[in-house]
Each structure stands twice: as structure tokens, then as C-alpha cells.
Design an enzyme around this catalytic site. Structure first.
Site, PDB file in Angstrom:
ATOM      1  CG  ASN A 118      -1.700   1.224   1.448  1.00 31.15           C
ATOM      2  OD1 ASN A 118      -1.805   2.049   0.543  1.00 31.15           O
ATOM      3  ND2 ASN A 118      -2.275   1.388   2.638  1.00 31.15           N
ATOM      4  CD1 TRP A 119       3.404   0.859  -2.804  1.00 33.61           C
ATOM      5  CD2 TRP A 119       3.564   1.986  -4.738  1.00 33.61           C
ATOM      6  NE1 TRP A 119       4.088   0.066  -3.701  1.00 33.61           N
ATOM      7  CE2 TRP A 119       4.199   0.734  -4.890  1.00 33.61           C
ATOM      8  CE3 TRP A 119       3.542   2.872  -5.816  1.00 33.61           C
ATOM      9  CZ2 TRP A 119       4.799   0.342  -6.091  1.00 33.61           C
ATOM     10  CZ3 TRP A 119       4.133   2.485  -7.005  1.00 33.61           C
ATOM     11  CH2 TRP A 119       4.759   1.234  -7.138  1.00 33.61           C
ATOM     12  CE  LYS A 120      -0.196   3.434   4.719  1.00 37.62           C
ATOM     13  NZ  LYS A 120      -0.136   3.600   6.158  1.00 37.62           N
TER      14      LYS A 120
ATOM     15  CG  HIS B   2      -5.753   2.179   5.323  1.00 37.38           C
ATOM     16  ND1 HIS B   2      -5.336   3.155   6.191  1.00 37.38           N
ATOM     17  CD2 HIS B   2      -4.737   1.282   5.225  1.00 37.38           C
ATOM     18  CE1 HIS B   2      -4.103   2.865   6.591  1.00 37.38           C
ATOM     19  NE2 HIS B   2      -3.722   1.739   6.023  1.00 37.38           N
TER      20      HIS B   2
ATOM     21  CD  GLU C  23      -2.969   5.783   6.688  1.00 37.25           C
ATOM     22  OE1 GLU C  23      -2.947   5.796   5.446  1.00 37.25           O
ATOM     23  OE2 GLU C  23      -2.062   5.256   7.374  1.00 37.25           O
TER      24      GLU C  23
ATOM     25  CD  GLU D  15      -3.640  -2.240   7.577  1.00 35.60           C
ATOM     26  OE1 GLU D  15      -2.529  -2.493   7.131  1.00 35.60           O
ATOM     27  OE2 GLU D  15      -4.251  -1.195   7.318  1.00 35.60           O
TER      28      GLU D  15
ATOM     29  N   GLY E 127       2.403   2.436  10.793  1.00 31.44           N
ATOM     30  CA  GLY E 127       3.376   3.515  10.636  1.00 31.44           C
ATOM     31  C   GLY E 127       4.113   3.896  11.898  1.00 31.44           C
TER      32      GLY E 127
ATOM     33  CB  SER F  48       5.027  -1.700  12.186  1.00 36.13           C
ATOM     34  OG  SER F  48       4.705  -0.339  12.416  1.00 36.13           O
TER      35      SER F  48
ATOM     36  N   GLY G  46       2.734  -1.040   4.347  1.00 34.80           N
ATOM     37  CA  GLY G  46       2.775   0.374   3.984  1.00 34.80           C
ATOM     38  C   GLY G  46       4.207   0.821   3.734  1.00 34.80           C
ATOM     39  N   GLY G  47       4.820   1.445   4.732  1.00 37.14           N
ATOM     40  CA  GLY G  47       6.150   2.047   4.590  1.00 37.14           C
ATOM     41  C   GLY G  47       7.175   1.127   3.944  1.00 37.14           C
TER      42      GLY G  47
HETATM   43  P1  PGA Z   1       2.770   0.427   7.717  1.00 37.00           P
HETATM   44  O1  PGA Z   1       1.296   0.675   7.128  1.00 37.00           O
HETATM   45  O2  PGA Z   1       3.274  -0.857   7.142  1.00 37.00           O
HETATM   46  O3  PGA Z   1       3.559   1.619   7.262  1.00 37.00           O
HETATM   47  O4  PGA Z   1       2.623   0.354   9.198  1.00 37.00           O
HETATM   48  C1  PGA Z   1       0.408  -0.407   6.920  1.00 37.00           C
HETATM   49  C2  PGA Z   1      -0.869   0.108   6.330  1.00 37.00           C
HETATM   50  O5  PGA Z   1      -1.281   1.224   6.679  1.00 37.00           O
HETATM   51  O6  PGA Z   1      -1.504  -0.554   5.481  1.00 37.00           O
END
Ligand code: PGA
Length: 251
Positions: free
Chosen positions: A10-12, A96, A98, A167, A173, A213, A234-235
């Protein structure tokens, strides 16, 4: 039951177009055709068409980070499931944390998004998870159960392609992942709820990913848990080397 694992990047809201193309090329070059797991990349909307084109000859699949809850209409700025399907996009992240937090997406709106995605043969990756204060208050299971119940109106037949992503918000993050045991506890409960609602065959088949994470250094122990069927990353999905190490986890 052996469930095929899914690793989703997930590149956001990251990467220029050129950077995205480079990252796709590096990943495609290192995901062999015979890989026994599914790899999905979710770049920002404007890059999706080119991402589909550049992964066509590879096993890498493309997903969107969001999808609108109606098929068309006067909804300025939104992108619908039939639009994504017409590009060759195969997955869509829905709900998600967010989106829930910054865009105030409700359980009701997310249920509609999941239904529209399924109607257009997109595989929804439906995200849920508790906040730290929920966990501290002993409310983890109550929260994830409520969030999961948002899609309980779906029939067993339509649910076969549904993917769940657990999640915990406090792990996203933050560098602080749930332990494999903490994740397994919630995943096993989610699978039990799916079995109660849709029967044991669907419950056994449904894929439940972990997100929060996930890194090269913790993927092996997370994936060793019986009810963890993959990861939403994500990251760590923004670096080809790190993401590929995750994709090629041991196990
Ligand atoms: P993260 O994000 O791996 O940076 O913690 C995961 C996500 O939000 O899908």
C-alpha cells in the site's frame, strides 16, 4: 486448509510517477511466474493504468487504495469500481484506518464500497482494527467485531473473494507491530466469526491479512501463525529491496 498467501504493498500518498514506474519495474523483475503467493501493488490512482500495463506479463497484480460507493454519478473527485475494473485493476483496499479517520468513512459507506467492488469482480481488501485506547480498555474484540459485521449482509457466494486485513491502528506507521501472538488471537476470532456467519467452508477459505509495521525483520514470524494469510505493507513497500524480502518470506 492451505490458503494462498497475499502480500499487498500500500503505497499511500507517496512517489512521483517516474519513481513509481521504477519501483514497479524492480518488483516485477524479481517476482517469478511460479511464485506460490500473490503479490499486489496499490499505487495512487493516477498511476493505475500504467501500473496494469507494466505488470501484464508478470504475476504481480494491481489494486486501488480506495473505491467509491456508487458506480457513477455527480461525485466530483471520486473513482468507481467499474472504472477500476475497466483499467484491469483487480483489487481495492476498502476502509483503511486512514480513510476512517481522515475521511470519516462509516461502517455503512464501507459496506457499500465492498459490495460495489465485488459486483465488478474487484477483490476488496477490507481493513479493520482497534485503536490503542480500545485495546487498553479491553475493547479490541468488540471493535473488530462491529467493524466486521458491517459486511455481514453479503451472501456466502459473494464473500468467497473477500479479503480481510486486520490492522491495529496503533501499529500502523509506528514501527511497533502487533506480536505474532496478538495478531493470531484476533485473526482466529475473525475466522470464527466468518464461519458463524457464512459457514465453515467460507470461513476456512477467507484470507485474513495482517497490517501494521510489517518489515523484512518480522515477516517470517508473523507468517508462521496459522491464521495469518498474508500482509498489507505500507512504509516497507516503498523500497523494492525491503518489499521483495517480505514477498520472499521464509515459510
Ligand atoms: P505500515 O502501514 O506498514 O507503514 O505500518 C500499513 C498500512 O497502513 O496498510
Amino acid at each position: 486448509m492451505k490458503r494462498r498467501k497475499i502480500l499487498v504493498g500500500n503505497w499511500k500518498c507517496h512517489k512521483s510517477f517516474d519513481e513509481a514506474i521504477t519501483l514497479i519495474a524492480e518488483i516485477v523483475a524479481n517476482v517469478p511466474l511460479e511464485l506460490d503467493r500473490t503479490v499486489v501493488l496499490c499505487p495512487p490512482f493516477p498511476y493505475l493504468a500504467e501500473a496494469v500495463r507494466r505488470t501484464r506479463e508478470s504475476p504481480v497484480k494491481i489494486g486501488a487504495q480506495n473505491v467509491w460507493q456508487e458506480d457513477s454519478g455527480a461525485f466530483t473527485g471520486e473513482v468507481s469500481a467499474p472504472m477500476l475494473a475497466s483499467l484491469g485493476v483487480e483489487y481495492a483496499i476498502v476502509g483503511h484506518s486512514e480513510r476512517r479517520q481522515f475521511f470519516l468513512e462509516s461502517d455503512e459507506c464501507l459496506a457499500r464500497k465492498v459490495a460495489r467492488a465485488l459486483a465488478w469482480n474487484l477483490t476488496p481488501i477490507f481493513c479493520l482494527g482497534e485503536r490503542w485506547e480500545d485495546r487498553e480498555a479491553g475493547q479490541t474484540l468488540a471493535v473488530v467485531q462491529r467493524q466486521f459485521q458491517a459486511v455481514f449482509a453479503l451472501s456466502a457466494e459473494t464473500t468467497t473473494s473477500l479479503v480481510i486485513a486486520y490492522e491495529p491502528v496503533w501499529a500502523i506507521g509506528t514501527g511497533r507491530n502487533a506480536t505474532p501472538e496478538q495478531a493470531e488471537e484476533v485473526h482466529a476470532i475473525l475466522r470464527g466469526l466468518a464461519m458463524e456467519r457464512w459457514g465453515s467452508a467460507v470461513g476456512e477459505a477467507i484470507r485474513i491479512l495482517y497490517g501494521g509495521s510489517v518489515k523484512a525483520s518480522n515477516i517470517d514470524t508473523l507468517m508462521a501463525m496459522p491464521n495469518l494469510d498474508g500482509a498489507l505493507i505500507g512504509g516497507a513497500s516503498l523500497s523494492a529491496a525491503e518489499f521483495l524480502r517480505i514477498v520472499h518470506f521464509q515459510g
